[in-house]
Design an enzyme around this catalytic site. Structure first.
Site, PDB file in Angstrom:
ATOM      1  N   CYS A 386       0.755  -1.234   0.061  1.00 20.75           N
ATOM      2  CA  CYS A 386       0.013  -0.085  -0.040  1.00 20.75           C
ATOM      3  C   CYS A 386       0.899   1.370   0.177  1.00 20.75           C
ATOM      4  CB  CYS A 386      -1.027  -0.119   1.202  1.00 20.75           C
ATOM      5  SG  CYS A 386      -2.364   0.859   0.870  1.00 20.75           S
ATOM      6  N   HIS A 512      -3.515  -5.021   0.573  1.00 22.74           N
ATOM      7  CA  HIS A 512      -2.986  -5.747   1.793  1.00 22.74           C
ATOM      8  C   HIS A 512      -3.034  -6.966   1.912  1.00 22.74           C
ATOM      9  CE1 HIS A 512      -2.445  -1.682   4.005  1.00 22.74           C
ATOM     10  NE2 HIS A 512      -3.338  -1.300   3.403  1.00 22.74           N
ATOM     11  N   GLU A 514      -1.523  -9.097   3.609  1.00 22.81           N
ATOM     12  CA  GLU A 514      -1.333  -9.548   4.946  1.00 22.81           C
ATOM     13  C   GLU A 514      -2.289 -10.001   5.612  1.00 22.81           C
ATOM     14  OE1 GLU A 514      -0.878  -6.619   3.928  1.00 22.81           O
ATOM     15  OE2 GLU A 514      -1.374  -5.311   5.585  1.00 22.81           O
TER      16      GLU A 514
HETATM   17  N1  GLN Z   1      -2.057   6.947   2.690  1.00 22.05           N
HETATM   18  C1  GLN Z   1      -2.254   5.968   1.554  1.00 22.05           C
HETATM   19  C2  GLN Z   1      -3.712   6.200   0.749  1.00 22.05           C
HETATM   20  O1  GLN Z   1      -4.279   6.405   1.322  1.00 22.05           O
HETATM   21  C3  GLN Z   1      -1.746   4.613   1.594  1.00 22.05           C
HETATM   22  C4  GLN Z   1      -2.789   3.826   2.831  1.00 22.05           C
HETATM   23  C5  GLN Z   1      -2.363   2.528   3.424  1.00 22.05           C
HETATM   24  O2  GLN Z   1      -1.213   2.353   3.229  1.00 22.05           O
HETATM   25  N2  GLN Z   1      -3.267   1.898   3.796  1.00 22.05           N
HETATM   26  O3  GLN Z   1      -3.620   5.727  -0.395  1.00 22.05           O
END
Ligand code: GLN
Length: 562
Positions: A386, A512, A514
């Site tokens: 992310c 994600h 994970e």
């Molecule tokens: N802040 C970033 C976004 O909103 C990444 C979000 C995250 O890592 N969950 O896209």
């Protein structure tokens, strides 16, 4: 099942917080699943936030994201990993969420002028939410964990709701399990049962008699101590379970089975089921114990002082190492301490893999970018998740694709090279709570890429939680400089994964992975990363894996293969 009525196990905690109610609930769930029952788990959280999505990880630890896009308590991660069952929006309920629903109904006039009160309106809403877990998945046993500690003001409405619950479903369909602490007092050389007695008295005062106690303690409780606790709490001896400390939480289901917890639960409900088959789980525990080959992962984040902030990431790393005898050692690197390229190099050159996880806000961002640079230039295996992917893209843009100062508009709205920008549908969003792109979405993996090879499938579903994305307009410029887009949304519009081909392992994903990693079924992308890091570890130290690893099940690395 003798009848279709769902059984309800309510898990409360007393004496102190952090006794591991979530793990206890998950471990009971694991055993029941092993006995062929379907389970549904739910966490009731007494705080007033509508969900933990807007809370600081320092307050709350990780925000766990469900398949259907709820931002939830990290205990749901334990539930999923232990029971190998997906949770859902119905699986996490907070006081804020309950009041929000009741107040919205009140504003609509649904209460027809009546006075809206904690009892019955709030308690009814809580009971309704508990029943939803049973209904949404048609479960045999619903396990409901009540957050907080008995005696807290906040948890009273939840306790009152579960006290009333038998009136709706019958007492024999409800079981109250209470977790307590039996501390060892060094100077007296004794385990002390008094706090447990007090905690049970506190429960009884509000009308709840536990059916089972799980007593956390450093060592196994003796027969005498169990009898003493049983006598003072009006329980049969066999309902006092010794919840001894273990070195790995994955051992808890095995220990509970030894203590016959699952058998007692079935007997309480008058259910019959074959003995728990948890051989897969036992295999994981055995391999974890046997893992000898250290693999050092530098996890570069800004909440590293609280390891719970990256709970699922740490668990996914562990899962990925199990089969190859890799013992993951996480080196928690505070991205704010990586103040210069030299500092990043000094701090990270000794790790076997660099992982930059998700995150929000500008603090520590430049350190993350430097970590990506070190990984790329030094050939250190890299996994970006992310925000970690977004920063890898910014780093590549700045130092390879000729876009100086490239950044995400989240951190630098004026950047000349906004390689990461708001998702178009996010531009008008004002509220912070629950408004990101959330939950599982399909990702199309491109043929010939490493990520496709790892997953072995064209379309995979991973869970998202973000507002920003690789810029649609700058994507081509990045690609012509050598960045490979390994995954996109099915319509090809959004970049979902990137990689660098001429690197031992440099892969990053917008979602994600994970959250979907399970002990018996590690996430493919984490496996690829840990395998690469393991290879580097073996090459660097030139040490063979000791032969006491069970080579037949520990995989190639167990024989010291390079
Ligand atoms: N802040 C970033 C976004 O909103 C990444 C979000 C995250 O890592 N969950 O896209």
């Amino acid at each position: 099942m003798p009848d279709q009525q769902t059984k309800f196990v309510f898990v409360t905690g007393g004496v102190v917080s952090s006794l591991g109610k979530g793990i206890a609930a998950a471990a009971i769930g694991r055993l029941l699943v092993g006995r062929g029952l379907t389970v549904g788990l739910q966490k009731l959280d007494p705080y007033i936030n509508v969900d933990p999505g807007t809370m600081s990880p320092y307050q709350h630890g990780e925000v766990f994201v469900t398949e259907d896009g709820a931002e939830t308590d990290l205990d749901l991660g334990h539930y999923e990993r232990f029971t190998n069952t997906n949770t859902s929006k119905a699986s996490n309920v907070t006081t804020g969420g309950i009041y929000d629903a009741v107040i919205r109904r009140e504003r609509r006039g649904d209460y027809l002028g009546g006075t809206v009160q904690v009892v019955p309106h709030i308690t009814n809403e809580i009971k309704h939410r508990i029943k939803l877990v049973a209904e949404t998945r048609d479960v045999d046993v619903a396990i409901i964990e009540i957050g907080g500690t008995v005696g807290d003001i906040e948890s009273l409405p939840f306790l009152e709701a579960i006290r009333q619950f038998p009136a709706d479903v019958g007492r024999r369909n409800c079981m109250y399990v209470h977790l307590t602490l039996v501390p060892y007092i060094k100077h007296a050389g004794e385990l002390k049962t008094k706090p447990t007695q007090h905690s049970v008295n506190e429960l009884r005062r509000i009308g709840l008699q536990p059916d089972m106690l799980i007593c956390r303690s450093e060592a196994v409780l003796s027969r005498d101590i169990r009898s003493k606790i049983a006598r003072s709490t009006a329980l049969p001896d066999e309902m006092v379970i010794s919840g001894k400390d273990v070195s790995d939480v994955y051992e808890i289901p095995l220990w509970y089975r030894e203590e016959s917890v699952d058998q007692r639960v079935l007997e309480h409900f008058g259910l019959e089921a074959p003995p728990a088959d948890i051989s897969d789980w036992e295999q994981v525990v055995r391999l974890t114990r046997a893992a000898r080959s250290p693999v050092r992962i530098g996890l570069v984040g800004k909440y590293v002082k609280l390891e719970d902030a990256y709970k699922s990431v740490a668990e996914a790393l562990k899962h990925a190492g199990v089969r190859d005898g890799a013992r993951i050692e996480i080196d928690w690197v505070d991205s704010e301490h990586l103040e210069s390229e030299q500092a990043a190099l000094d701090r990270l050159s000794a790790v076997d893999g660099i992982l930059v996880p998700g995150g929000f806000g500008g603090r520590g961002i430049e350190g993350k970018i430097l970590a990506c640079k070190v990984a790329r230039e030094q050939g250190i295996p890299f996994l970006g998740i992310c925000l970690g992917m977004q920063m890898a893209v910014a780093e590549f843009a700045r130092h390879v694709a000729g876009m100086p100062g490239a950044n995400s508009t989240e951190f630098d709205p004026e950047t000349e090279w906004p390689v990461i920008d708001l998702l178009p549908e996010q531009k008008e969003v004002r509220d912070l709570g629950g408004t990101m792109r959330l939950g599982a979405d399909p990702v199309t993996l491109q043929p010939g890429t490493r990520i496709r090879e790892l997953y072995g499938e064209e379309t995979v579903y991973e869970r998202h939680r973000h507002r920003y994305e690789v810029s649609i307009t700058l994507r081509r410029k990045l690609e012509s400089a050598g960045l490979v887009v390994g995954g996109t949304s099915p319509d090809g519009r959004l970049v979902e994964a990137i990689e660098l081909p001429a690197h031992p392992f440099f892969v990053a994903m917008q979602a994600h992975p994970e959250f979907k990693s399970r002990p018996e079924r590690p996430s493919p992308i984490f496996r690829g990363f840990v395998d690469a890091a393991h290879r580097r570890a073996l090459e660097r130290t030139d040490v063979d894996v000791p032969t006491d690893v069970d080579a037949s099940s520990a995989g190639a690395a167990g024989s010291g293969a390079r």
